[in-house]
Structure formats: C-alpha cells, structure tokens
Design an enzyme around this catalytic site. Structure first.
Site, PDB file in Angstrom:
ATOM      1  N   GLY A  34       1.810   2.116  10.834  1.00 60.99           N
ATOM      2  CA  GLY A  34       2.758   3.276  10.469  1.00 60.99           C
ATOM      3  C   GLY A  34       3.599   3.734  11.805  1.00 60.99           C
ATOM      4  O   GLY A  34       4.227   4.599  11.887  1.00 60.99           O
ATOM      5  N   GLY A  78       2.485  -1.149   4.324  1.00 67.00           N
ATOM      6  CA  GLY A  78       2.591   0.138   3.945  1.00 67.00           C
ATOM      7  C   GLY A  78       4.082   0.492   3.776  1.00 67.00           C
ATOM      8  O   GLY A  78       4.600   0.295   2.534  1.00 67.00           O
ATOM      9  N   GLY A  79       4.685   1.128   4.773  1.00 70.98           N
ATOM     10  CA  GLY A  79       5.909   1.780   4.652  1.00 70.98           C
ATOM     11  C   GLY A  79       7.106   0.877   4.052  1.00 70.98           C
ATOM     12  O   GLY A  79       7.785   1.446   3.029  1.00 70.98           O
ATOM     13  N   SER A 118       3.055  -2.350  10.566  1.00 67.24           N
ATOM     14  CA  SER A 118       4.588  -2.285  10.746  1.00 67.24           C
ATOM     15  C   SER A 118       5.094  -3.686  10.530  1.00 67.24           C
ATOM     16  O   SER A 118       5.963  -4.207  11.073  1.00 67.24           O
ATOM     17  CB  SER A 118       4.658  -1.967  12.207  1.00 67.24           C
ATOM     18  N   ASN A 163       0.756  -1.091  -0.156  1.00 61.79           N
ATOM     19  CA  ASN A 163       0.097   0.238  -0.069  1.00 61.79           C
ATOM     20  C   ASN A 163       1.000   1.297   0.056  1.00 61.79           C
ATOM     21  O   ASN A 163       1.426   1.485   1.079  1.00 61.79           O
ATOM     22  CB  ASN A 163      -0.906  -0.210   1.313  1.00 61.79           C
ATOM     23  N   TRP A 164       0.875   1.879  -1.334  1.00 63.81           N
ATOM     24  CA  TRP A 164       1.834   2.977  -1.239  1.00 63.81           C
ATOM     25  C   TRP A 164       1.409   4.258  -0.450  1.00 63.81           C
ATOM     26  O   TRP A 164       2.096   5.125  -0.517  1.00 63.81           O
ATOM     27  CB  TRP A 164       2.250   3.314  -2.802  1.00 63.81           C
ATOM     28  N   LYS A 165       0.245   4.290  -0.210  1.00 64.44           N
ATOM     29  CA  LYS A 165      -0.701   5.397   0.419  1.00 64.44           C
ATOM     30  C   LYS A 165      -0.231   6.686  -0.516  1.00 64.44           C
ATOM     31  O   LYS A 165      -0.017   6.392  -1.685  1.00 64.44           O
ATOM     32  CB  LYS A 165      -0.232   5.564   1.764  1.00 64.44           C
ATOM     33  N   HIS A 181      -9.633   1.019   4.696  1.00 63.46           N
ATOM     34  CA  HIS A 181      -8.160   1.363   5.683  1.00 63.46           C
ATOM     35  C   HIS A 181      -8.542   2.133   6.700  1.00 63.46           C
ATOM     36  O   HIS A 181      -9.389   3.190   6.477  1.00 63.46           O
ATOM     37  CB  HIS A 181      -7.229   1.917   4.441  1.00 63.46           C
ATOM     38  N   GLU A 185      -5.837  -5.166  10.340  1.00 65.75           N
ATOM     39  CA  GLU A 185      -4.829  -4.128  10.487  1.00 65.75           C
ATOM     40  C   GLU A 185      -4.991  -3.203  11.802  1.00 65.75           C
ATOM     41  O   GLU A 185      -5.913  -2.430  11.805  1.00 65.75           O
ATOM     42  CB  GLU A 185      -4.922  -3.039   9.516  1.00 65.75           C
ATOM     43  N   GLU A 202      -7.173   4.725   7.837  1.00 69.61           N
ATOM     44  CA  GLU A 202      -6.758   5.964   7.441  1.00 69.61           C
ATOM     45  C   GLU A 202      -8.178   6.639   6.843  1.00 69.61           C
ATOM     46  O   GLU A 202      -8.336   7.784   7.266  1.00 69.61           O
ATOM     47  CB  GLU A 202      -5.842   6.413   6.495  1.00 69.61           C
TER      48      GLU A 202
HETATM   49  C1  PEP Z   1      -0.721   0.064   5.844  1.00 79.40           C
HETATM   50  O1  PEP Z   1      -0.980   1.253   5.582  1.00 79.40           O
HETATM   51  O2  PEP Z   1      -1.851  -0.651   5.431  1.00 79.40           O
HETATM   52  C2  PEP Z   1       0.114  -0.443   6.836  1.00 79.40           C
HETATM   53  C3  PEP Z   1      -0.003  -1.355   7.262  1.00 79.40           C
HETATM   54  O3  PEP Z   1       1.034   0.439   6.991  1.00 79.40           O
HETATM   55  P1  PEP Z   1       2.661   0.121   7.728  1.00 79.40           P
HETATM   56  O4  PEP Z   1       3.182  -1.279   7.201  1.00 79.40           O
HETATM   57  O5  PEP Z   1       3.453   1.185   7.428  1.00 79.40           O
HETATM   58  O6  PEP Z   1       2.345  -0.022   9.280  1.00 79.40           O
END
Ligand code: PEP
Length: 243
Positions: free
Chosen positions: A166, A225-226, A204, A8-10, A88, A160, A90
């Site tokens: 994040g 994500g990251g 994470s 997930n590049w966000k 998600h 999640e 967010e």
């Molecule tokens: C996400 O945005 O779905 C996510 C899991 O982010 P991260 O891996 O950065 O925690």
C-alpha cells in the site's frame, strides 16, 4: 504450473461498487485468478465472471462453536471459496495474529479443503537490520511445524514485504527474486515437492511493474491489493502474468 493472481479487496467495496468492478473483469485463461473479498460480499460474488475463483481474507483457527465474530473454513466453503488469505501483515500487525495463530488458521483452512494463501514478509526496520531471511524463516517455521510436510505442499505462499504494501514502493524484481528463491529452498529443505507450491509476490504491484516482477524465477504470481480495485489495472496485471 499456471501463475496465480489473487486480488485482495481488503475492507473496500459496496454492493453497488462491486457490481461496477465485476462488470470490468474478463477471463484470462492463461492464469488462475481469484478475488478475495470481505465476508459480507461472498454471497454477491456467487455471480461472477467465469474463470474467477473466490477467496476470503481471513478464517478462524476454530472449526465451530462459541467464537463470536469468527468465520469458519466450512462457512467459506459453503460460499464456494477456494482460497483464504492468512497471516496478512495487516492482521499480524493490527489484530494480533502471531506466527502460531497464522499456522493454525492455515491448518484449519486446509483441513476443510480450502487453499490458504499464507503471507510472510519483513518490515523495513527488519530489512535494514539485515533480518529478512531470519524473519521469513521464523514465520515459515511455525507453519511447517503445525502443518507438516504433506500439508505444506498444498498451500500457496505470498512474500509481502510490509514496507511495500500500500505504499507505492514495490520491491525490485531482484529483491523479490532473492527472497522467493530462499523460500523455495526452504520448501525443498522441508521435503516438499517445491515445484508444486506457488509463491506469490505482493506489495504495490501495478500494471507498469507486474511484468518485470512476474518474469523472475520463483515468482509464481501476485497478491494484489489496491490495484485489484480498479478493473482495468487488475486485468492488466493478470495479463502480465499470462505472458
Ligand atoms: C496486499 O494487501 O496484500 C497488497 C499487496 O496491497 P498493495 O498491492 O496495495 O500493496
């Protein structure tokens, strides 16, 4: 069932940065891999390494018409998307996507032929208050009511925990395993052939904790994500899922 790792590049990237990232991606045949990118880059991602499916990060609940700013499931299909993330945290927390809206977005994706990756998860306050299963069951129930059993068997779920997204603080493998088992049980209760539904863990995930998380029963891959923005890290996570 192959594991699925979805990046997930966000709201990150640029035409130039994406080229650098794409150049570092390599096929991992043992795993299904997807990259969920911002809408404007779906065209750029028409050219991507083989073995990488394309996804988006949201979709409209509506099919077409006067909905300024929205993007329909059919438009995502036009660009070769297979997956779309819905619900998600967010979007739930900052853009008003409530349980019913998330469920309607999942329906709109499935009706058009996309596979929604439906995210559920509790906040830290909810976990501390002992409400993990109540929250997740409430989020899932809305999806179940709108989709019905047949469609439920065709989506991907992602657990999640909001406090892990994040933050660098992943759920432990045991915490993830416990919730994933509960989600699997919920699917069985709905009459879904639960063995066909992949339940991803997100929050994470990094190269150094991926293998342990993916080794848990009922953890069928990850939503990343990251770490999906760093080709070497994303590839290491994909390889960990293929073991
Ligand atoms: C996400 O945005 O779905 C996510 C899991 O982010 P991260 O891996 O950065 O925690």
């Amino acid at each position: 069932m192959k594991k699925l790792v979805a990046g997930n590049w966000k709201m990150n990237g640029s035409l130039a940065a994406n080229e650098v990232l794409l150049a570092g991606l390599r096929t991992v045949p043992e795993v299904d891999v997807a990259v969920c990118v911002p809408y404007p880059y779906l065209a750029q991602l028409q050219r991507r390494p083989s073995g990488f499916e394309l996804g988006a990060q949201d979709v409209s609940e509506f099919a077409e018409g006067a909905y300024t700013g929205e993007v329909s499931a059919a438009m995502l299909l036009d660009f070769g998307c297979r997956y779309v993330i819905v619900g998600h945290s967010e979007r739930r927390a900052r853009f008003g996507d409530d349980d019913l809206t998330v469920a309607r977005k999942a329906l709109s994706a499935l009706s058009a032929g996309l596979v929604p990756i439906v995210c559920v998860g509790e906040t830290l306050d909810e976990r501390d208050a002992g409400e993990v299963f109540g929250v997740i069951t409430r989020q899932l129930a809305a999806v179940g009511e709108v989709l019905g059993t047949a469609w439920l068997g065709r989506l991907v779920l992602a657990y999640e925990p909001v406090w892990a997204i994040g933050t660098g603080r992943s759920a432990t493998a045991a915490q993830a395993g416990e919730v994933h088992a509960a989600i699997r049980s919920w699917l069985v209760e709905q009459g879904v052939d639960a063995g066909t539904v992949r339940i991803l863990y997100g929050g994470s995930v990094k190269p150094d904790n991926a293998a342990e998380l993916f080794s848990m029963p009922n953890v069928d891959g990850g939503l990343i994500g990251g770490a999906s923005l760093v080709a070497d890290d994303f590839m290491a996570i994909c390889r960990a899922a293929g073991v």
